[in-house]
Design an enzyme around this catalytic site. Structure first.
Site, PDB file in Angstrom:
ATOM      1  N   HIS A 247       0.820  -1.096  -0.072  1.00 47.63           N
ATOM      2  CA  HIS A 247       0.039   0.043   0.000  1.00 47.63           C
ATOM      3  C   HIS A 247       0.890   1.208   0.055  1.00 47.63           C
ATOM      4  CE1 HIS A 247      -3.568  -2.676   0.958  1.00 47.63           C
ATOM      5  NE2 HIS A 247      -2.603  -3.335   1.775  1.00 47.63           N
TER       6      HIS A 247
HETATM    7  O1  RIB Z   1      -4.270  -0.797   5.289  1.00 47.08           O
HETATM    8  C1  RIB Z   1      -2.863  -0.722   4.820  1.00 47.08           C
HETATM    9  C2  RIB Z   1      -1.986   0.102   5.872  1.00 47.08           C
HETATM   10  O2  RIB Z   1      -2.092  -0.199   7.412  1.00 47.08           O
HETATM   11  C3  RIB Z   1      -0.659   0.289   5.344  1.00 47.08           C
HETATM   12  O3  RIB Z   1       0.050   1.521   5.673  1.00 47.08           O
HETATM   13  C4  RIB Z   1       0.080  -0.793   6.142  1.00 47.08           C
HETATM   14  O4  RIB Z   1       1.607  -0.471   6.469  1.00 47.08           O
HETATM   15  C5  RIB Z   1      -0.514  -0.638   7.426  1.00 47.08           C
HETATM   16  O5  RIB Z   1      -0.107   0.376   8.253  1.00 47.08           O
END
Ligand code: RIB
Ligand code: CA
Length: 324
Positions: A247
């Site tokens: 992400h």
């Molecule tokens: O939902 C994904 C997010 O949550 C990303 O930033 C991952 O590192 C966690 O922090």
């Protein structure tokens, strides 16, 4: 002048990839890192950030954030990121010292030191940015732009049925940040799950990280490859198959280049009292609230192009010759 960045992250496997990208991109200058509890406790995030900061020769201050969310009891994602936050990676002994300020104070000081120029990235919960706003409510006018990985607008959650991790860990903080940045000169860019989950790392991507470690001999390349392998194992165990949704790096690459995705304005707020939906990010597509849009939601992600750009940047940035 390279783009000055303040990176607030809950390092974490995808945070580590994003941080390495931001540190090795030729057009950026990380001027501060804030360690926010989320994937793992703030202390473990901090150790990861100090280690990456040392190994990537990041000169910027690295400050420890609050020990827990504003209201919600802490929760962690050991299953997703491993107990230390970087999966199978084993960190070397580090000598890098932390900045004595709080994470919130570092936000404020970095914004004041770069008025109108600083780009903030929140790749974890919003706890420390919310605390920074309590110190200096002028922050939204001091920052050039804010980029957030968080939320799920018309997409299932990954934490609750309707909530995404970074928002679910500290919903009050996220709601306060969105409220404070409403009316900012540039609306915050929100990389929600419907955007970031279009990026699917495959075995081929994992192989490139493994090859990067062998070709460069850079300790961070090995850390990322070992961390990413754990992420694949989690996704397989979670029913996604042998792959990884990564992400934070997409949000980081868009923040730096403005490329690999479009944006569209939307009024978004955070549900705080829902019995089943606390932590949900709600988008008002039809303007029923009568509010102006307060975020730019990432759209039309060019996932393959982004993944190529990410690996190319890391492959150049982590080669020894890149460090003189
Ligand atoms: O939902 C994904 C997010 O949550 C990303 O930033 C991952 O590192 C966690 O922090
Ligand atoms: Ca994160």
């Amino acid at each position: 002048m390279n783009l000055p960045l303040l990176v607030d992250c809950d390092t974490g496997i995808d945070d580590a990839i994003a941080l390495t990208y931001l540190a090795t991109h030729p057009g950026t200058e990380i001027v501060g890192i804030v360690s926010t509890g989320g994937n793992v406790p703030a202390s473990a995030v901090h150790r990861n950030n100090l280690a990456l900061g040392e190994l990537l020769e990041i000169q910027a201050p690295i400050a420890l954030g609050a020990a827990q969310p504003l209201v919600e009891p802490p929760m962690y994602a050991d299953d997703t990121h491993g107990p230390g936050g970087l999966g199978h990676a084993v960190l070397p002994a580090i000598t890098r010292t932390e900045d004595p300020r709080s994470g919130a104070q570092l936000w404020v000081d970095a914004a004041r030191a770069h008025p109108g120029e600083l780009v903030g990235l929140v790749l974890g919960p919003h706890t420390n940015l919310a605390l920074a706003l309590q110190i200096d409510p002028e922050l939204p006018r001091l920052l050039k732009r804010l980029h957030i990985m968080g939320g799920a607008i018309h997409h299932r959650g990954n934490t609750g049925p309707t909530s995404e991790w970074n928002i679910a860990v500290d919903p009050e903080a996220a709601q306060q940040v969105l409220a404070a940045f409403t009316g900012a000169a540039q609306r915050p860019v929100l990389g929600s799950l419907e955007a970031t989950e279009t990026v699917r790392f495959t075995q081929g991507t994992l192989d490139r990280f493994t090859a990067l470690a062998a070709a460069t001999g850079h300790p961070v390349a090995s850390i990322l490859a070992d961390a990413l392998r754990f992420y694949f194992e989690f996704h397989e165990a979670d029913g996604f198959g042998w792959m990884a949704h990564v992400h934070d790096p997409l949000v980081a690459a868009h923040a730096v280049t403005g490329d690999f995705a479009g944006t569209r304005p939307l009024a978004v707020d955070v549900e705080l009292t829902g019995t089943l939906t606390r932590g949900q990010t709600v988008g008002d597509e039809l303007g029923r609230w009568g509010r102006a849009p307060n975020v730019e939601v990432l759209t039309d992600v060019r996932a393959e192009e982004f993944t190529r750009h990410l690996l190319e940047t890391l492959e150049v940035g982590l080669f020894p010759s890149a460090h003189g």
